[in-house]
Design a protein around this motif. Sequence first.
Motif, PDB file in Angstrom:
ATOM      1  N   ILE A 291       0.973  -1.336  -0.322  1.00 15.81           N
ATOM      2  CA  ILE A 291       0.391  -0.193   0.360  1.00 15.81           C
ATOM      3  C   ILE A 291       1.393   1.240   0.096  1.00 15.81           C
ATOM      4  CG2 ILE A 291      -2.281  -1.081   1.512  1.00 15.81           C
ATOM      5  CD1 ILE A 291      -1.126   0.338   4.036  1.00 15.81           C
ATOM      6  N   GLY A 292       0.572   2.372  -0.416  1.00 13.41           N
ATOM      7  CA  GLY A 292       1.542   3.555  -0.436  1.00 13.41           C
ATOM      8  C   GLY A 292       0.376   4.389  -1.326  1.00 13.41           C
ATOM      9  N   GLU A 293       1.065   5.987  -0.431  1.00 14.10           N
ATOM     10  CA  GLU A 293       0.176   7.172  -1.325  1.00 14.10           C
ATOM     11  C   GLU A 293       1.647   7.900  -2.939  1.00 14.10           C
ATOM     12  OE1 GLU A 293       1.916   7.166   1.301  1.00 14.10           O
ATOM     13  OE2 GLU A 293       3.211   8.883   1.304  1.00 14.10           O
TER      14      GLU A 293
ATOM     15  N   ARG B 192       0.055  12.849  -0.913  1.00 17.73           N
ATOM     16  CA  ARG B 192       0.731  12.967   0.299  1.00 17.73           C
ATOM     17  C   ARG B 192       0.551  14.830   0.448  1.00 17.73           C
ATOM     18  NH1 ARG B 192       4.122  12.530   4.264  1.00 17.73           N
ATOM     19  NH2 ARG B 192       4.253   9.987   4.156  1.00 17.73           N
ATOM     20  N   ARG B 193       0.779  15.260  -0.680  1.00 19.52           N
ATOM     21  CA  ARG B 193       1.293  16.829  -0.559  1.00 19.52           C
ATOM     22  C   ARG B 193       0.141  16.863  -0.574  1.00 19.52           C
ATOM     23  NH1 ARG B 193       4.805  17.585  -5.698  1.00 19.52           N
ATOM     24  NH2 ARG B 193       6.821  17.983  -4.969  1.00 19.52           N
ATOM     25  N   GLY B 194      -1.166  16.597  -0.832  1.00 19.82           N
ATOM     26  CA  GLY B 194      -2.996  16.900  -0.236  1.00 19.82           C
ATOM     27  C   GLY B 194      -3.382  16.749   1.041  1.00 19.82           C
ATOM     28  N   GLY B 195      -2.379  15.999   1.809  1.00 19.88           N
ATOM     29  CA  GLY B 195      -2.538  15.442   3.103  1.00 19.88           C
ATOM     30  C   GLY B 195      -3.565  14.467   3.121  1.00 19.88           C
ATOM     31  N   GLU B 196      -2.970  13.686   2.216  1.00 17.76           N
ATOM     32  CA  GLU B 196      -3.813  12.567   1.948  1.00 17.76           C
ATOM     33  C   GLU B 196      -3.476  10.530   2.522  1.00 17.76           C
ATOM     34  OE1 GLU B 196      -7.148  12.686   1.356  1.00 17.76           O
ATOM     35  OE2 GLU B 196      -7.421  13.138  -0.913  1.00 17.76           O
ATOM     36  N   THR B 197      -2.307  11.077   3.127  1.00 11.17           N
ATOM     37  CA  THR B 197      -1.549   9.508   3.293  1.00 11.17           C
ATOM     38  C   THR B 197      -2.389   8.627   3.782  1.00 11.17           C
ATOM     39  OG1 THR B 197       0.137  11.076   2.583  1.00 11.17           O
ATOM     40  CG2 THR B 197       0.943   8.640   4.068  1.00 11.17           C
TER      41      THR B 197
ATOM     42  N   VAL C 266       4.033   5.632  -3.026  1.00  6.81           N
ATOM     43  CA  VAL C 266       4.546   5.845  -4.680  1.00  6.81           C
ATOM     44  C   VAL C 266       5.465   6.535  -4.687  1.00  6.81           C
ATOM     45  CG1 VAL C 266       3.398   5.864  -7.143  1.00  6.81           C
ATOM     46  CG2 VAL C 266       2.051   4.961  -5.536  1.00  6.81           C
ATOM     47  N   TRP C 267       5.915   7.585  -4.481  1.00 10.00           N
ATOM     48  CA  TRP C 267       6.959   8.511  -4.699  1.00 10.00           C
ATOM     49  C   TRP C 267       8.177   7.958  -4.395  1.00 10.00           C
ATOM     50  CZ3 TRP C 267       8.939  11.372  -0.965  1.00 10.00           C
ATOM     51  CH2 TRP C 267       8.150  11.176   0.367  1.00 10.00           C
ATOM     52  N   ALA C 268       8.768   7.219  -3.640  1.00  8.28           N
ATOM     53  CA  ALA C 268       9.644   6.984  -3.186  1.00  8.28           C
ATOM     54  C   ALA C 268      10.164   5.710  -3.753  1.00  8.28           C
ATOM     55  CB  ALA C 268       9.513   6.730  -1.279  1.00  8.28           C
ATOM     56  N   ILE C 269       9.310   5.070  -4.763  1.00  4.88           N
ATOM     57  CA  ILE C 269       9.624   4.235  -5.610  1.00  4.88           C
ATOM     58  C   ILE C 269      10.689   4.335  -6.671  1.00  4.88           C
ATOM     59  CG2 ILE C 269       9.409   1.879  -6.806  1.00  4.88           C
ATOM     60  CD1 ILE C 269       6.617   1.441  -4.881  1.00  4.88           C
ATOM     61  N   GLY C 270      12.209   2.899  -6.114  1.00  5.89           N
ATOM     62  CA  GLY C 270      13.165   3.712  -7.787  1.00  5.89           C
ATOM     63  C   GLY C 270      13.148   5.744  -7.828  1.00  5.89           C
ATOM     64  N   THR C 271      13.328   6.568  -6.877  1.00  9.93           N
ATOM     65  CA  THR C 271      13.491   7.887  -7.709  1.00  9.93           C
ATOM     66  C   THR C 271      15.165   8.341  -6.696  1.00  9.93           C
ATOM     67  OG1 THR C 271      12.095   8.347  -5.227  1.00  9.93           O
ATOM     68  CG2 THR C 271      10.801   8.340  -7.478  1.00  9.93           C
ATOM     69  N   GLY C 272      14.872   7.192  -5.558  1.00  9.26           N
ATOM     70  CA  GLY C 272      15.618   8.193  -4.951  1.00  9.26           C
ATOM     71  C   GLY C 272      15.493   8.734  -3.307  1.00  9.26           C
ATOM     72  N   LEU C 273      14.375   9.068  -3.721  1.00  3.95           N
ATOM     73  CA  LEU C 273      13.896  10.052  -2.436  1.00  3.95           C
ATOM     74  C   LEU C 273      12.730   8.843  -1.747  1.00  3.95           C
ATOM     75  CD1 LEU C 273      11.117  12.143  -4.840  1.00  3.95           C
ATOM     76  CD2 LEU C 273      13.903  12.801  -3.504  1.00  3.95           C
ATOM     77  N   THR C 274      13.155   9.636  -0.847  1.00  2.00           N
ATOM     78  CA  THR C 274      12.465   8.859   0.650  1.00  2.00           C
ATOM     79  C   THR C 274      11.756   9.940   1.410  1.00  2.00           C
ATOM     80  OG1 THR C 274      14.213   9.146   2.680  1.00  2.00           O
ATOM     81  CG2 THR C 274      14.304   7.169   1.216  1.00  2.00           C
ATOM     82  N   PRO C 275      10.886   9.061   2.367  1.00  2.09           N
ATOM     83  CA  PRO C 275      10.268   9.882   3.079  1.00  2.09           C
ATOM     84  C   PRO C 275      11.176  10.501   4.731  1.00  2.09           C
ATOM     85  CG  PRO C 275       8.294   7.984   3.166  1.00  2.09           C
ATOM     86  CD  PRO C 275      10.078   8.214   1.838  1.00  2.09           C
TER      87      PRO C 275
END
Length: 253
Positions: A132-134, A139-144, A172-181
């Motif tokens: 599961i994941g937003e 996330r930006r919309g506060g919906e996580t 979703v935005w952390a997958i394969g992007t090098g970004l992490t929360p």
Amino acid sequence: MTLRGNPRVLVAGNWKMNGTTASLGELRLLTSMLEGVKLSCDVMIFPPAALIMAASKLTRSGLIRLGGQDCHSEPHGAHTGDIAAEMLKDAGASAVIVGHSERRIAHQESNSLVKAKAQAAHRAGLLAIICIGETLAERRGGETMRVTREQLRGSLPERMNSENTIIAYEPVWAIGTGLTPSSDEIGAVHSHIRAELKETIGEQARAVTILYGGSVKPANAGEIVTIDDVNGALVGGASLRAADFIGIIKAYS
Ligand code: PEP
């Protein structure tokens, strides 16, 4: 059913649509790297389905278990190109990932389909790993929290327990992007998932393994492992090379 105290820790590598028989050299290498290492986590690899049977011959020591990346909800039938949970089991798998965001998005998989797939996994005697994941917009919309709650509630199989099901939180935005929360953001979602599980399955929720996934690398695994309610990692890119994956496994051991 016995109530397990603590969740088992798992480091799982999802190879996605990468690898041919030549790539099994990495699995062989990983197996040899793990020999003699005192592991306090389970290790699983999810190769492409076509490689599971060959991979199972390299993992007889039991140090590494294998899984499929998806399954159909039915045990057999006219479903060209699909694979049944029973077939994965027959090939040597002990688990299957269901509801990965790449399938939810590219194949429009709904929560109810993910639930049916998780139930198929159980029918076949496989552990179900439910993702599961937003998205970034959510996330930006506060919906996580709302999104992860809805995905979780809609995807949980009947008769779920801490031994047959694992949850993977993968933004979703952390997958394969090098970004992490941040660690706080990961911790907040994991404790929210634990609380939601408690509403559904009661005290058993304490023993459910909840993985974090999304750009986990050897360099950040050590920090992520310390976050409350994180019981391991689901790793994509960094699981393809034994030299990287072993660094993550060691962070969890
Ligand atoms: C994944 O696809 O499950 C994943 C976590 O990928 P990556 O580690 O490459 O971000």
